[in-house]
Design an enzyme around this catalytic site. Structure first.
Site, short mmCIF file in Angstrom:
data_model
loop_
_atom_site.label_atom_id
_atom_site.label_comp_id
_atom_site.label_asym_id
_atom_site.label_seq_id
_atom_site.Cartn_x
_atom_site.Cartn_y
_atom_site.Cartn_z
N LYS B 159 36.73 44.55 33.04
CA LYS B 159 37.75 44.99 34.00
C LYS B 159 38.07 46.44 33.69
O LYS B 159 38.56 46.74 32.60
CB LYS B 159 39.01 44.14 33.87
CG LYS B 159 40.15 44.57 34.78
CD LYS B 159 39.74 44.39 36.25
CE LYS B 159 40.88 44.67 37.21
NZ LYS B 159 41.80 43.56 37.29
N SER B 229 34.85 44.26 37.48
CA SER B 229 35.81 44.52 38.54
C SER B 229 36.75 45.62 38.07
O SER B 229 36.63 46.13 36.96
CB SER B 229 36.56 43.25 38.92
OG SER B 229 37.27 42.74 37.83
#
Lengths: 366, 366, 366, 366
Positions: B159, B229
């Site tokens: 992330k 992400s």
């Protein structure tokens, strides 16, 4: 008689070159076209104008080729389009033709019948008039298709009118208030009443349950073959019945299955097995070519759960629940039948079990 | 050491009562929490604040229970959330814990390691610095997890930071222009560089292909275990590595598979078979209880086709392509594993094959 | 010659009954129609098919009434539609006609000229070819309109082609890569190049700044009268020039003003004062009837600020920035001119000052 | 007593550094905070979690500074946030403080009072219980503010509970069905009942019209000072009353005006004139600094028309009507007051005239 089913890709609702080429090459006789059903690029909601655009494009093409006026084409041929190709789904339209067949029938084959109700006003939507006129039109279409028994009906598509706010207000002003003043909600009422009408005609719903007060209430009353949608581009319920009849010949067969919920992949496997496909998860590309068209109805379950876990579809202010569920269930079906040009429609009120829906498939005999 | 994996439903990003109850009942030792990964209610795009909200809720809960400051919690524990529960998907979060295990290891078991890069600026995103720092942090996390071989790594979640327009403009003003001034596109560049870094660390991508100019260009270079992400709520690449190691004990095992495209249901069946599930289309509810968590990466194919037919995802101005593809692929996976609380993330640049993605599953030994 | 301007409400892109009635009553000679510009119901982005739908509806109506083929109508008459009636805006279309006038000219009056570039391919968009062909076509249209000086031009509408992903990929495959593979971004490049071409033709932008490398970079280079949009339904840049000429007669006059930013209500007041309206905040309903049409270009400022405070338009993954800014600036203009049937178009690259845009109005002489 | 009003920009719902700095510099005494009202980044609909996120951020900050628990902060201070900064609007929050003032009152000055109803269940929303409890709480808040006459009240903000589908279904299951099972529609019912309660308390609506059956029906019954919204993050109606009282001192004054429709720019000009601003269309930047906060309520007119021309807001399946109208009316107000950090809220049921809304402003005395 012999039914044929041809599917064409739709690059743009103004581009019907696929059917044009097929007519010009002689592959399709424009006089033989009985119905067109398709999936367009829009949002599938009230302000979806891609359905009307494709209807205009096709009625002009057919008019040009048959010499009928575009208006006459529209009165003769149900042009039934549903917007929304979410996720992997692919825009397309499917042309149903009825021709003569010199060879005698040999068992049952795919049969097609069409019907129309009279024009419906906003105040008719979701009400007894829509239920009963739909039931009558379904019966007419079955008769036309020479389908004797309800059990031989595998798919009934109903496309009814949607009304924008201006129409609803006009009705209210002349003292004929619709059941709701919310354009989107009125669409749902219309699908519900149409489905009750189908179920009544086919005996799936007892007459005393196929009534106005059951709409959007008595979800145990459903038709497992109805697929109902609505759009601002039509004014009557336009109906196409598909089934099997021994008065028809040809290589095509139909099947259907109720889907218990959004994840009922077993129903999809069951449907393809009933078409004599052997499958271990996904049809091969070669098998998939035998499939002519697939119809799916689905809905975001109203209790907010799928298999006991919450979904977020009904709380969403950015994406309509129908767009969510079409993307989801459409992808599941596509992953099994190995084909993305599917007619997947949201809003399954009384069309299959509560929280689920239905699937119907047409294929060449295996 | 012994890893455990617990999944909790998320009614609202402010409601972490699931983990709270588990801590208060003694089921989870808050000091043992190594990472939390979850799927929140937002759109999964730049203006998704549900990820930060859940991170705030969880860091405060854990802080309250361990006595650390919320800031210290965030520096110790990767809190990795992805927005977007389209279609049937269900909001949830999964807590990964690492505890002592008195019983000796007996073969390989699930192993967990975490890592962090230094903070990244907008101008680092999509660039060599992000690639190389990510690769180093993945190696650190593998070492921490005592996973000796890259082949034993089954999932690497990264992330990284996303930046809103104001941050991008601030970078430009100090002479450090990011690779693009479009906040949404910068997110994609960051996923790409992160995935190249993972692939480089694991030897899936040769060092001379895991370079800045390959990002969003050389799609043959990919990691089959990376899931990347980004969100505005983090400033460094936060990394969690899951794999198998004979230094760990416990009943949990991991697997993964590359998905060749959005309809690659065969890869899903393959992954569950490798966990010793027998399946004829869908896990039973009982089987599904053995599954602890599922991770999926997917993308709208950039050539605009799925199995040769056009999709409409990349032309859509109303719904972002990531929301489409998550709804679609998430539903396919859910229909096979009979579970909707899946971590499904869009934007699979260099994460699995071009146009496809990957799936990773953790389950109790069969 | 004498120009006339008639505006019609648009209930649905398939419903052109307003113009039909006007033709059938003799109010409009279909042969005299020089251009139609309108605002349709869609999202105004790549997947907006309402523009093509209205173009099909109108070309067929005019074809039916003049005996031309629909294709010939489209080649003769620019049919320029922009999607997106956000907020208070109202769908409509405006018909521009050119007729003979027996009375001699008496000073300057509204003059109209149209032009077309050759067809443009995806790889031409945003490039020198589009800039230079547009400049030439604007010059042709000015000549046709007998407008001698650039200062007498008050509005130049350009509608150029947009391309969906499939077209972009096809270009790439034949070795002619467009400037971007993102359909939405390519639209912006096309607006930019078109505006540079207009500015070059009118001398607002020096030739050495009206070049490819200035597009989306050198925002100091702009035209204060250009309004450029794009849609998948056209293949060439279609151009309409409005201005004042002493070769024309009639009661109509035009004006325009640059808008410095989204809140530049002073520019709107200035424009209406230059049409001899006295206003203390809002035109009265009677005054508003003198207004024939209003054109507005606007954009979400790229620095993320309006008057020093952040806006959220460029971070939004749910609503495109163009839809935001059309709703906002359209409402401001509507509140001053007391009319919501305005042509408000987003994406003002090089069309008015950076972060602002322009307004043009046509009214009957006061 | 002396009221103060301070507005802070909101970069992100997790970033309350503006108030933090003000507290740490001594500019704001955290114990003096009486209410916070703000506008966050979300969609302003049911699935908007940015309101709860900001409430969590602020309650923690204040808790940290006062030593209260976050729960106690929430029970003492209404934290009222509305999502949706469409168009030019800017995310922000406004802190209302109440302090001692050694100088004696000198005429009327801004007065603030707050109130809370008991917690409300889904089945209370839109019903008599919500109306009457709101009326009582408004009366309490007026008493607290020492505002003697209803005519001195200029703004009443009510933030009530919204419920996601799961809550609605839970209510139905325990036999207490809400007025609708549609989460979005229930929000509208709640705003309506809250507004009827305000109007009842202030004598704007007669008691026999401020009743359950009037909600969303009798739109002639309205309050010109009520602004009601709802969110999943609160469970009671939280109320803030602003008005003028001779028991208070300080430089701040309040005004309000009903807006007859979305284009009623005259009402805005009237409101600023009543604050002794001279304006010729737009406040200057210097004048605008005198403005402390602006509140606006607006709605998409239910007859589908603005000044006789159709709008498309109520047919839109992509963008909620509230987002449209906030973008439009917010921009009009911003263009007059030269400020984009406005609290603009959609859904004006019974809050101002049918199809219109209201505006309230607080400024330093001129």
């Amino acid at each position: 008689m012999r039914a044929d089913v041809l599917r064409f890709g739709l690059p743009d609702p103004g581009d019907v070159s696929g059917l044009r080429s097929a007519i010009e090459s002689g592959a399709v006789d424009p006089h033989s076209i009985a119905a067109v059903i398709g999936k367009t690029h829009g949002n599938g909601l009230v302000n979806d104008y891609t359905r009307g655009y494709l209807a205009q494009s096709l009625s002009q093409l057919i008019s040009e080729k048959t010499g009928e006026t575009p208006q006459a084409v529209r009165q003769r041929i149900p042009l039934i389009f549903s917007g929304g190709v979410e996720g992997v789904l692919s825009p397309h339209y499917t042309v149903f033709t009825i021709g003569e067949d010199p060879s005698p029938p040999n068992g049952k084959a795919l049969a097609i019948g069409v019907g129309f109700t009279p024009d419906l006003n906003p105040e008719d939507i979701g009400r007894r008039r829509q239920i009963d006129l739909t039931a009558a039109a379904v019966q007419d279409a079955m008769n036309e298709a020479a389908i004797d028994e309800a059990a031989d009906v595998h798919f009934v598509q109903v496309k009814g009118p949607a009304f924008a706010l201006a129409d609803i207000i006009a009705s209210e002003r002349r003292g004929a208030a619709p059941v709701t003043d919310n354009p989107g909600k009125l669409v749902g009422c219309g699908r519900a009443a149409s489905a009750l009408g189908v179920g009544k005609a086919l005996g799936e719903i007892a007459s005393d349950r196929a009534v106005e007060r059951a709409a959007l209430k008595d979800f145990g009353a459903y038709s497992a073959v109805a697929s109902c949608s609505a759009g601002v581009e039509v004014r009557a319920n336009e109906i196409m019945v598909l089934g099997m009849s021994d008065k028809w010949s040809g290589p095509l067969i139909a099947t259907h299955a109720a889907m218990a919920d959004a994840l009922d992949i077993g129903a999809i496997h069951g449907a393809i097995r009933s078409l004599d496909f052997s499958s271990n998860g996904q049809l091969s590309a070669e098998q998939a070519r035998r499939l002519r068209v697939g119809f799916v109805k689905c809905e975001a379950s109203r209790d907010g759960l799928v298999r006991g876990k919450p979904h977020a579809m009904l709380n969403d202010g950015d994406i309509d629940q129908q767009r969510h569920i079409r993307a989801a269930v459409g992808a599941i079906v596509a992953s099994v039948v190995n084909d993305t040009a599917l007619f997947v429609s949201g809003g399954a009120e009384h069309q299959g079990p509560y929280g689920g829906g239905m699937i119907a498939l047409i294929a060449e005999r295996g």
